[in-house]
Design an enzyme around this catalytic site. Sequence first.
Site, PDB file in Angstrom:
ATOM      1  CB  VAL A  11     -20.903  11.338 -37.013  1.00  0.00           C
ATOM      2  CG1 VAL A  11     -21.582  10.148 -37.644  1.00  0.00           C
ATOM      3  CG2 VAL A  11     -20.167  12.154 -38.062  1.00  0.00           C
ATOM      4  CD  GLU A 150     -20.720  11.139 -41.695  1.00  0.00           C
ATOM      5  OE1 GLU A 150     -21.409  12.069 -42.133  1.00  0.00           O
ATOM      6  OE2 GLU A 150     -19.473  11.184 -41.630  1.00  0.00           O
ATOM      7  NE  ARG A 153     -25.031  19.245 -46.792  1.00  0.00           N
ATOM      8  CZ  ARG A 153     -25.989  19.840 -47.484  1.00  0.00           C
ATOM      9  NH1 ARG A 153     -25.678  20.763 -48.369  1.00  0.00           N
ATOM     10  NH2 ARG A 153     -27.260  19.535 -47.294  1.00  0.00           N
ATOM     11  CD  GLU A 154     -18.756  19.776 -38.486  1.00  0.00           C
ATOM     12  OE1 GLU A 154     -18.523  20.937 -38.131  1.00  0.00           O
ATOM     13  OE2 GLU A 154     -17.943  18.839 -38.362  1.00  0.00           O
ATOM     14  N   GLY A 276     -12.099  22.771 -45.724  1.00  0.00           N
ATOM     15  CA  GLY A 276     -11.488  22.382 -44.450  1.00  0.00           C
ATOM     16  C   GLY A 276     -12.454  21.448 -43.759  1.00  0.00           C
ATOM     17  CB  CYS A 279     -15.318  15.127 -43.450  1.00  0.00           C
ATOM     18  SG  CYS A 279     -16.242  14.331 -42.146  1.00  0.00           S
TER      19      CYS A 279
HETATM   20  C1  UDX Z   1     -16.096  11.110 -36.470  1.00  0.00           C
HETATM   21  C2  UDX Z   1     -15.022  10.846 -37.503  1.00  0.00           C
HETATM   22  O1  UDX Z   1     -13.994  11.796 -37.366  1.00  0.00           O
HETATM   23  C3  UDX Z   1     -15.589  10.829 -38.866  1.00  0.00           C
HETATM   24  O2  UDX Z   1     -14.629  10.456 -39.808  1.00  0.00           O
HETATM   25  C4  UDX Z   1     -16.630   9.818 -38.915  1.00  0.00           C
HETATM   26  O3  UDX Z   1     -17.281   9.842 -40.151  1.00  0.00           O
HETATM   27  C5  UDX Z   1     -17.595   9.914 -37.784  1.00  0.00           C
HETATM   28  O4  UDX Z   1     -16.968  10.076 -36.547  1.00  0.00           O
HETATM   29  P1  UDX Z   1     -17.095  13.290 -35.458  1.00  0.00           P
HETATM   30  O5  UDX Z   1     -18.398  12.801 -34.936  1.00  0.00           O
HETATM   31  O6  UDX Z   1     -17.021  14.699 -35.908  1.00  0.00           O
HETATM   32  O7  UDX Z   1     -16.679  12.370 -36.693  1.00  0.00           O
HETATM   33  O8  UDX Z   1     -15.902  12.952 -34.471  1.00  0.00           O
HETATM   34  P2  UDX Z   1     -15.611  13.400 -32.991  1.00  0.00           P
HETATM   35  O9  UDX Z   1     -16.171  14.741 -32.742  1.00  0.00           O
HETATM   36  O10 UDX Z   1     -14.170  13.106 -32.775  1.00  0.00           O
HETATM   37  O11 UDX Z   1     -16.503  12.397 -32.129  1.00  0.00           O
HETATM   38  C6  UDX Z   1     -16.150  11.107 -31.785  1.00  0.00           C
HETATM   39  C7  UDX Z   1     -16.699  10.822 -30.390  1.00  0.00           C
HETATM   40  O12 UDX Z   1     -16.405   9.488 -30.033  1.00  0.00           O
HETATM   41  C8  UDX Z   1     -16.098  11.713 -29.294  1.00  0.00           C
HETATM   42  O13 UDX Z   1     -17.140  12.334 -28.574  1.00  0.00           O
HETATM   43  C9  UDX Z   1     -15.289  10.759 -28.421  1.00  0.00           C
HETATM   44  O14 UDX Z   1     -15.293  11.123 -27.068  1.00  0.00           O
HETATM   45  C10 UDX Z   1     -16.017   9.456 -28.661  1.00  0.00           C
HETATM   46  N1  UDX Z   1     -15.178   8.269 -28.464  1.00  0.00           N
HETATM   47  C11 UDX Z   1     -13.964   8.181 -29.046  1.00  0.00           C
HETATM   48  C12 UDX Z   1     -15.657   7.224 -27.704  1.00  0.00           C
HETATM   49  O15 UDX Z   1     -16.744   7.286 -27.164  1.00  0.00           O
HETATM   50  N2  UDX Z   1     -14.880   6.108 -27.553  1.00  0.00           N
HETATM   51  C13 UDX Z   1     -13.639   5.989 -28.092  1.00  0.00           C
HETATM   52  O16 UDX Z   1     -12.968   4.974 -27.918  1.00  0.00           O
HETATM   53  C14 UDX Z   1     -13.176   7.078 -28.869  1.00  0.00           C
HETATM   54  C1  UDX Z   2     -18.687  17.011 -45.540  1.00  0.00           C
HETATM   55  C2  UDX Z   2     -19.599  16.313 -46.561  1.00  0.00           C
HETATM   56  O1  UDX Z   2     -20.308  17.280 -47.345  1.00  0.00           O
HETATM   57  C3  UDX Z   2     -20.561  15.383 -45.866  1.00  0.00           C
HETATM   58  O2  UDX Z   2     -21.365  14.683 -46.816  1.00  0.00           O
HETATM   59  C4  UDX Z   2     -19.672  14.414 -45.103  1.00  0.00           C
HETATM   60  O3  UDX Z   2     -20.277  13.301 -44.674  1.00  0.00           O
HETATM   61  C5  UDX Z   2     -18.908  15.149 -44.039  1.00  0.00           C
HETATM   62  O4  UDX Z   2     -18.047  16.054 -44.716  1.00  0.00           O
HETATM   63  P1  UDX Z   2     -18.821  19.096 -43.934  1.00  0.00           P
HETATM   64  O5  UDX Z   2     -17.377  18.835 -43.691  1.00  0.00           O
HETATM   65  O6  UDX Z   2     -19.715  19.358 -42.783  1.00  0.00           O
HETATM   66  O7  UDX Z   2     -19.487  17.892 -44.751  1.00  0.00           O
HETATM   67  O8  UDX Z   2     -18.916  20.389 -44.860  1.00  0.00           O
HETATM   68  P2  UDX Z   2     -19.205  20.735 -46.376  1.00  0.00           P
HETATM   69  O9  UDX Z   2     -20.436  21.541 -46.452  1.00  0.00           O
HETATM   70  O10 UDX Z   2     -19.118  19.564 -47.255  1.00  0.00           O
HETATM   71  O11 UDX Z   2     -17.971  21.718 -46.671  1.00  0.00           O
HETATM   72  C6  UDX Z   2     -16.627  21.245 -46.554  1.00  0.00           C
HETATM   73  C7  UDX Z   2     -15.664  22.349 -46.860  1.00  0.00           C
HETATM   74  O12 UDX Z   2     -15.725  22.709 -48.228  1.00  0.00           O
HETATM   75  C8  UDX Z   2     -15.916  23.654 -46.079  1.00  0.00           C
HETATM   76  O13 UDX Z   2     -14.678  24.188 -45.660  1.00  0.00           O
HETATM   77  C9  UDX Z   2     -16.559  24.566 -47.096  1.00  0.00           C
HETATM   78  O14 UDX Z   2     -16.330  25.928 -46.831  1.00  0.00           O
HETATM   79  C10 UDX Z   2     -15.869  24.109 -48.363  1.00  0.00           C
HETATM   80  N1  UDX Z   2     -16.655  24.372 -49.591  1.00  0.00           N
HETATM   81  C11 UDX Z   2     -17.849  23.757 -49.778  1.00  0.00           C
HETATM   82  C12 UDX Z   2     -16.132  25.215 -50.561  1.00  0.00           C
HETATM   83  O15 UDX Z   2     -15.026  25.767 -50.405  1.00  0.00           O
HETATM   84  N2  UDX Z   2     -16.854  25.415 -51.712  1.00  0.00           N
HETATM   85  C13 UDX Z   2     -18.056  24.820 -51.934  1.00  0.00           C
HETATM   86  O16 UDX Z   2     -18.656  25.049 -52.985  1.00  0.00           O
HETATM   87  C14 UDX Z   2     -18.576  23.966 -50.941  1.00  0.00           C
END
Ligand code: UDX
Ligand code: UDX
Length: 482
Positions: A11, A150, A153-154, A276, A279
Amino acid sequence: MRISVIGSGYVGLVTAVCFAELGHEVTLYDNDPAKQHALQQGLSPIHERYVPELLKRHLGGKLKLSNSLADSVGQSVAIFVAVGTPPTVNGEADLSYVESVAREIAANIKDYKIVVGKSTVPVYTSEWVRRVMLLNGAPADLFDVASNPEFLREGTAVTDFLYPDRIVIGTDNLRCTETLQQIYRPLTDGSYYQRGDAIPAPKPMTGAVRLIATTAKSAELIKYASNAFLAMKISFINAVATLCESVGADVDQVKEGIGSDSRIGRQFLNPGLGYGGSCFPKDLSAYRAVARECGYDFRLLEEVMHINNEQRERFLRKVRHALWTLKGKRLGVLGLAFKGGTDDVRESPAVAVVKSLIDEGCRIQAYDPAAVTNAREILGSQNIEYVASALDAAKDADALLVLTDWEEFRTLDLVELHKRLHYPIVIDGRNMFNPDAMAERGFIYTSVGRPDVPHEIPGATNGSPRQKPNFRTPASPTVKVP
Ligand code: UDX
Ligand code: UDX
């Protein structure tokens, strides 16, 4: 505008490169030296489309890296907090990282700042951040706290950011609203889309991007409710798929029938192994926990999670059904990431299924275009070999399992695939192939919510189940939609 982003995970990194792309002066901070180091080399720590291009475009220019939170706070008007909010053992969101960042910002505040929550957090988090900052000496008139969830989607995070369905800003005063509106103006006034070097639109733009201004609490709820609704849609279609299997209907046809209703829509109606990722699983548990704490028992969410877990069990039963005994079986696996287009394996249904199969004594040959390094950290290397192509995964395998929806699997050479397999059995947890095409090429094919093909195993005798995999026969013939 001068912006800092704290946290360079999926994010934070996407947010930072996209704000730089919109013309802002961005400072990105992360407390993980390994991530900082990779970024300093211009390398993206994540597999995400357009991030490498945007890093190349802006690193050292509009985008600066910082190894001091205090410095990056000092330089900016708006501080976007994108640190992790992992689940605790009780399923609540662990907000300790958010709290520690709030404390540090408070300790370094010298002029007016807006602290913007990007991480997915429970309702009331903005209030708590404000309280923590006040308790840590930040003067009340020097900061505001806002929520700007945010919806990234990844795999498509950059275009989701630059071409959003909507932008939600949750603030509790006008000054703060105006600053956030200004930050997003290149998207809301469309000026970004006029640029010759803009990242291409994933779909034609149908009008200006809508910015929805709400209170901070509403914005926090919008984020959880959106993810819960999408997860509910997936569990709903998975439940329908189970029913289709019981009566011999075809979920593709049912999906077309219900998805064509514009009130329902076609998206997020793909049945399979279930959702999975970093999120949905954690957000659903956290949403449930928040609701309970606020006095509401949101039982619907419990059922959504229950159906999701069942999908993996159902899939494992199909594998057992197709192969009778599992101990010592060699299984090809396509896909380890939690979905196609990413190297992320957090809460990946594919990884969970592979783990169970290894526990049951199978030997796995797994292929994933991007997620092997991450998957190896969880699955290790005992009884699992990571191979270089989909066809290598199929080599001499007793069955091939499709666990992730990578687009490249759809165009696999089916003739070659058939030749490589020991038994031509394909069990597809993501409905990647057309059952008729699979039957024509001689596969024994099981997917989710669609009749198995062929209905009878050709040339089957009353031999051992290994010669004659035990397949379910649909209760009624396939009905084609005219
Ligand atoms: C995260 C959350 O899991 C999600 O719910 C939210 O919406 C957005 O932030 P993501 O970006 O995928 O999503 O998380 P992650 O990959 O764990 O990244 C967090 C980053 O923050 C890491 O790079 C970590 O090193 C950093 N971090 C964490 C800091 O810089 N300071 C801290 O105290 C803790
Ligand atoms: C999700 C949300 O879509 C995004 O808006 C949020 O902020 C972060 O979390 P992400 O986790 O990247 O994004 O993936 P997404 O494309 O939403 O898929 C989530 C999971 O659902 C995946 O495991 C995917 O395979 C599954 N999925 C999605 C299904 O099984 N069926 C579908 O029709 C769509």
